[in-house]
Design a protein around this motif. Structure first.
Motif, short mmCIF file in Angstrom:
data_model
loop_
_atom_site.label_atom_id
_atom_site.label_comp_id
_atom_site.label_asym_id
_atom_site.label_seq_id
_atom_site.Cartn_x
_atom_site.Cartn_y
_atom_site.Cartn_z
N LYS A 149 0.83 -1.22 0.00
CA LYS A 149 0.00 0.00 0.00
C LYS A 149 0.86 1.26 0.00
N TYR A 150 2.09 1.13 0.50
CA TYR A 150 2.99 2.28 0.63
C TYR A 150 4.34 1.90 0.03
N TRP B 269 5.16 6.09 0.05
CA TRP B 269 4.27 6.67 -0.96
C TRP B 269 3.01 5.84 -1.12
N GLU B 270 1.85 6.48 -0.96
CA GLU B 270 0.58 5.76 -1.10
C GLU B 270 0.38 5.34 -2.56
N PRO C 266 -2.53 3.21 -4.00
CA PRO C 266 -3.74 2.38 -4.12
C PRO C 266 -3.80 1.70 -5.49
N TYR D 259 3.94 3.45 -11.59
CA TYR D 259 3.05 2.73 -10.70
C TYR D 259 1.92 2.14 -11.55
N ASN E 167 8.06 10.82 -7.07
CA ASN E 167 8.22 10.17 -5.76
C ASN E 167 9.58 9.51 -5.62
N ASN F 161 -3.68 11.61 -0.98
CA ASN F 161 -2.40 10.92 -0.93
C ASN F 161 -1.26 11.91 -1.17
N SER G 260 1.64 11.18 -2.01
CA SER G 260 2.33 10.76 -3.25
C SER G 260 1.74 11.48 -4.47
#
Length: 404
Positions: A27-28, A33-34, A36, A175, A204, A304, A306
């Motif tokens: 999750k991080y 860093w978030e 989802p 991501y 990030n 977030n 992030s």
């Protein structure tokens, strides 16, 4: 294999395979860093008549799955080399398991040996590679390039010369979890989302080292590296138009170029007073027919961080609106402002709006934080909570001096 542990094996060329792990459990990212949207780890396997080369692995903890996927392609006894592009454990996490099962030569930057021994308590047959060194494997030439600070000092890339294939590790990563292999398979909103994930990732993860994107890309170009395929360690693979586009983006981000006219307002509001000021700014932008991106932290909304850093990275102008708290700057704003100074290009213009109950401190602290780190504070307006109407002209004057 359920949502938690999905992996795939794809054949990319006659002798190159992708082993992809889809991580929806983390999750991080980096514990910080978030995400989802999740993240994918890409390992690449080159097979030839001399055996196989494994380029990077997956995150620590998925050793059995990795070996199972690898066995789909080659006999474990045929693995001759493991190339470590980067020692971060989201890429090197299966190194120990793999070495114990295969007994290969490990190739990497000279710094890798000490880090691997320390991280994983392993002894291995290690051979450091110099910048520009090549190996001949069967009838293939593979050249290694040192690409420091993308995003650790020991990061390298591999260039498979015959197909002009560049394995870039964290560079050009993103991501997100996708069913597609290549970015050019996406359309419309899905493609836009991928571009956003790539920018968020760049901000990030590479962040403070952004200038090294240009230094390393220029070096590769000067050595004649002109890839047809770019294979990163996270996210989708690049060819054709998306490859050209991401190369342009990396040059732009690496030069710290903002998106012209992009203004980002970040605010923290405990009890709604700052939100009343935000409303004034929003209406002012509407009257100019100009866009403004607004990200607010309130008692019912926690975006977030992030995402905030991803948005701030290419903003031209930033407005920070917050309050004094415990005779200091509101802690969340302090954290966000500090990350912006570390992770995004300097020289952006910043306007500061601060409020307080009985005594003001936040404006001065924020101004000093931003100025000392090379951001251009165009002004500070600070006033007692609830007095935004009395200060309307000053607020608008501040915003005018920011965006003119």
């Amino acid at each position: 294999m359920g949502n938690m542990m999905e992996y795939n094996v794809f054949k990319l060329t006659s002798n190159l395979y992708l082993l992809r792990f889809k991580d929806t459990r983390t999750k991080y990212f980096e514990g910080l860093w978030e995400i989802p949207e999740g993240i994918m780890y890409n390992s690449y396997i080159y097979t030839g008549n001399e055996g196989a080369i494994v380029f990077d692995t997956w995150k620590i903890g998925w050793g059995n799955e990795f070996l199972e996927a690898l066995r789909d392609i080659v006999d474990l006894g045929d693995v001759r080399y493991i190339v470590v592009h980067h020692m971060e454990p989201d890429h090197s996490g299966i190194l120990k398991t793999l070495i114990e099962k295969t007994d290969p030569i490990v190739l990497g930057h000279p710094l890798v040996k000490g880090m691997a021994e320390s991280f994983y308590n392993i002894s291995m047959k290690f051979r450091p590679v110099k910048d520009g060194e090549e190996i001949v494997f069967g009838d293939e030439r593979i050249i290694f390039y040192h690409t420091p600070w993308l995003h650790w000092p020991e990061t390298i890339m591999s260039y498979i010369t015959s197909g002009k294939i560049l394995l870039t590790c964290d560079a050009f990563g993103s991501y997100g979890v996708f069913k597609e292999i290549w970015a050019d398979e996406l359309r419309g909103e899905d493609y836009e989302r991928y571009i956003w994930y790539a920018k968020k990732y760049f901000a990030n993860v590479i962040g403070i080292h952004y200038e090294w994107a240009v230094k390393n890309l220029d070096k590769l170009a000067s050595r004649g590296v002109a890839p047809n395929l770019v294979l990163p360690s996270h996210g989708l693979l690049l060819r054709g138009d998306p490859l050209d586009y991401m190369y342009k983006k990396y040059k732009s981000w690496g030069h710290g170029e903002p998106e012209q006219g992009k203004t980002l307002l970040i605010y923290t509001s405990m009890y709604g007073f700052i939100e009343r000021t935000v409303k004034i700014i929003k209406e002012y932008f509407s009257s100019l027919n100009r866009d403004i991106d607004i990200i607010g932290f309130t008692d019912s909304n926690r975006p977030n961080i992030s995402d905030v850093i991803g948005e701030a990275f290419d903003a031209e102008n930033i407005i920070l609106a917050s309050a004094t708290y415990d005779s200091d700057l509101y802690p969340l704003m302090k954290h966000i402002a500090s990350l912006i100074t570390r992770k995004t290009p300097r020289g952006k213009k910043v306007a500061i709006i601060a409020q307080y109950g009985w005594g003001g401190k936040a404006g001065k602290i924020l101004e000093e934080m931003m100025n000392t780190q090379g951001f251009k504070v165009v002004g500070v307006v600070e006033f007692k909570a609830g007095e935004e109407e009395r200060f309307r002209d000053k607020i608008i004057g501040l915003i005018e001096s920011l965006i003119k």
